[in-house]
Design an enzyme around this catalytic site. Structure first.
Site, short mmCIF file in Angstrom:
data_model
loop_
_atom_site.label_atom_id
_atom_site.label_comp_id
_atom_site.label_asym_id
_atom_site.label_seq_id
_atom_site.Cartn_x
_atom_site.Cartn_y
_atom_site.Cartn_z
N GLN A 1 8.06 -0.73 -4.11
CA GLN A 1 7.90 -1.82 -3.15
C GLN A 1 7.42 -3.05 -3.91
OE1 GLN A 1 4.59 -2.23 -0.28
NE2 GLN A 1 6.15 -2.16 1.33
N ALA B 1 2.68 -1.10 -2.87
CA ALA B 1 2.93 -2.52 -3.04
C ALA B 1 2.59 -2.92 -4.48
CB ALA B 1 2.10 -3.33 -2.05
N PRO C 1 5.33 3.41 1.23
CA PRO C 1 4.42 2.90 0.20
C PRO C 1 2.99 2.85 0.73
CG PRO C 1 5.68 1.11 1.17
CD PRO C 1 6.25 2.37 1.74
N LEU D 1 2.68 6.81 12.75
CA LEU D 1 2.21 7.92 13.57
C LEU D 1 3.34 8.86 13.97
CD1 LEU D 1 -0.53 6.22 15.78
CD2 LEU D 1 -0.79 7.47 13.64
N ARG E 1 11.23 -4.46 4.14
CA ARG E 1 10.23 -4.02 5.13
C ARG E 1 9.76 -5.22 5.94
NH1 ARG E 1 4.91 -0.09 4.93
NH2 ARG E 1 6.46 1.35 5.75
N TYR F 1 1.72 -10.47 4.46
CA TYR F 1 1.77 -10.89 3.06
C TYR F 1 2.73 -12.06 2.90
CZ TYR F 1 -0.94 -6.63 2.48
OH TYR F 1 -1.91 -5.68 2.58
N GLY G 1 3.63 8.25 6.01
CA GLY G 1 2.63 7.68 5.11
C GLY G 1 1.37 8.51 5.08
N ARG G 2 0.45 8.23 6.02
CA ARG G 2 -0.83 8.94 6.02
C ARG G 2 -0.65 10.45 6.18
NH1 ARG G 2 -3.71 4.77 10.08
NH2 ARG G 2 -1.51 4.49 10.61
N CYS H 1 -0.97 1.85 -0.69
CA CYS H 1 -1.78 1.30 -1.79
C CYS H 1 -2.80 2.32 -2.27
CB CYS H 1 -2.48 0.03 -1.34
SG CYS H 1 -1.36 -1.36 -1.07
#
Length: 358
Positions: A101, A59, A23, A301, A230, A182, A323-324, A25
């Site tokens: 998520q 999220a 996930p 990574l 998570r 969070y 992700g990235r 944002c």
């Protein structure tokens, strides 16, 4: 076939491979109403076209006050759930599982997205008072309201109702966000949970909020829907949540209905040293995987197909989350299949050589 491209079945759902989109944002609800838009259809749909086994949306707040920013997605009402249906329908047509998520930012709520401002959104500018396990603010954020015991119990139902709407919206899999500083993480960590009620004190009591959410969601959605949790496995702080704590809580979650653990780290406090590097969170995921029966996902990574395959072959990790990397290359799973010499049958027909002309 390499393990990265082996299917994995969890409860009633089968992912075609072990590459899952984490996930991320997007802060792209321009009307600030929590409604997903065409951006979400294209952004998430592209990763499904790209061959991922599971595509997880960002999220998504279970309550309006749980948004990180006013531009976050939500699923606290039926209108939002209906809007998500276009996303889940398209992902399904491409052969991927869709996941959501579910999240509440707690004391890290009510902030500007990076390209619209800096820091907290003031009340007079449309911000709000965050809710948390504590009244201690996160640096740069609005001072939170410490939830009363009664309010904590009521908040659990927000998660359950959001889960029910998520299933109505067509999502195949649910993730509970208990990481990155969070709200649930704020209850888990002794740094942000000094409560003296039933939700504070021992590790088991600090985990009660999460456990009640898992139990409530499992009862609401039945036995066929996978539930992921998570975690931030460490706060990188001597007084904080540890990998050992994480494994302990994961086992408790497993006992009440959780199916997969997605292991990240950090986010609760500033000023800590995080040892960034290729696969830096994999050892933590492996430690948790050693303690639970459920599959564990590693993230952070992981950028190379051979690296991802090696993680699966040499550790107890069962799933790779990217992700990235997927932001840079939405079709990375298909490239990874090519690089590892795997024949897959989900290359889009529109992209296969010979079906187009120059």
């Amino acid at each position: 076939m390499t393990k990265l491209f082996e299917p994995i079945t969890i409860r009633g759902k089968t992912s075609r491979n072990r590459i899952w989109i984490a996930p991320m944002c997007q802060y792209s609800c321009e009307n600030k109403d929590g409604m997903p838009s065409d951006w979400h259809v294209v952004h998430l749909g592209s990763r499904a076209v790209g061959g991922a086994g599971l595509v997880m949306c960002e999220a998504t707040a279970v309550h309006p006050d749980g948004r990180i920013s006013p531009w976050d997605t939500g699923i606290w009402n039926d209108e939002q759930a209906n809007a998500w249906r276009e996303v889940t329908d398209f992902i399904r047509t491409q052969g991927s599982l869709s996941a959501i998520q579910l999240a509440h930012a707690g004391r890290k709520a009510s902030n500007y997205r990076s390209w619209s401002g800096q820091g907290a959104v003031a009340i007079e500018d449309g911000g709000w008072v965050p809710a948390s396990s504590t009244s201690e603010p996160f640096p740069g954020c609005n001072t939170p309201h410490e939830l009363t015991t009664e309010e904590v119990h009521a908040s659990i139902q927000d998660w359950v109702e959001a889960a029910k709407r998520s299933i109505a919206a067509g999502f195949d899999v649910l993730e509970i966000h208990a990481a990155h500083g969070y709200l649930i993480h704020q209850f888990l960590s002794p740094i942000t949970n000094q409560r003296e009620d039933e939700f504070g004190g021992s590790m088991e009591k600090r985990a009660k909020y999460l456990l009640e959410i898992v139990k409530g969601i499992r009862a609401a959605v039945g036995e066929e829907i996978p539930i992921i949790v998570r975690f931030s496995a460490t706060d990188y702080h001597d007084d904080g949540f540890t990998v050992s704590d994480c494994a302990q809580v994961a086992k408790l979650c497993e006992a009440v209905g959780a199916d997969v653990f997605d292991i990240s780290s950090g986010g609760l406090v500033l000023g800590v040293k995080i040892p960034f590097g290729p696969g830096y969170q994999v050892p933590m995921a492996n430690d948790v995987a050693f303690e639970v029966e459920a599959p564990v996902a590693a993230v952070g990574l992981i950028t190379d197909a051979k690296q991802a395959e090696e993680i699966l072959q040499t550790t107890n990790v069962e799933i790779i989350m990217i992700g990235r990397l997927s932001l840079r290359e939405p079709y990375w799973p298909l490239r990874a299949a090519h690089e590892l010499g795997c024949e897959v049958d989900y290359w889009p027909n529109q992209y296969v050589r010979g079906t187009y002309s120059s």
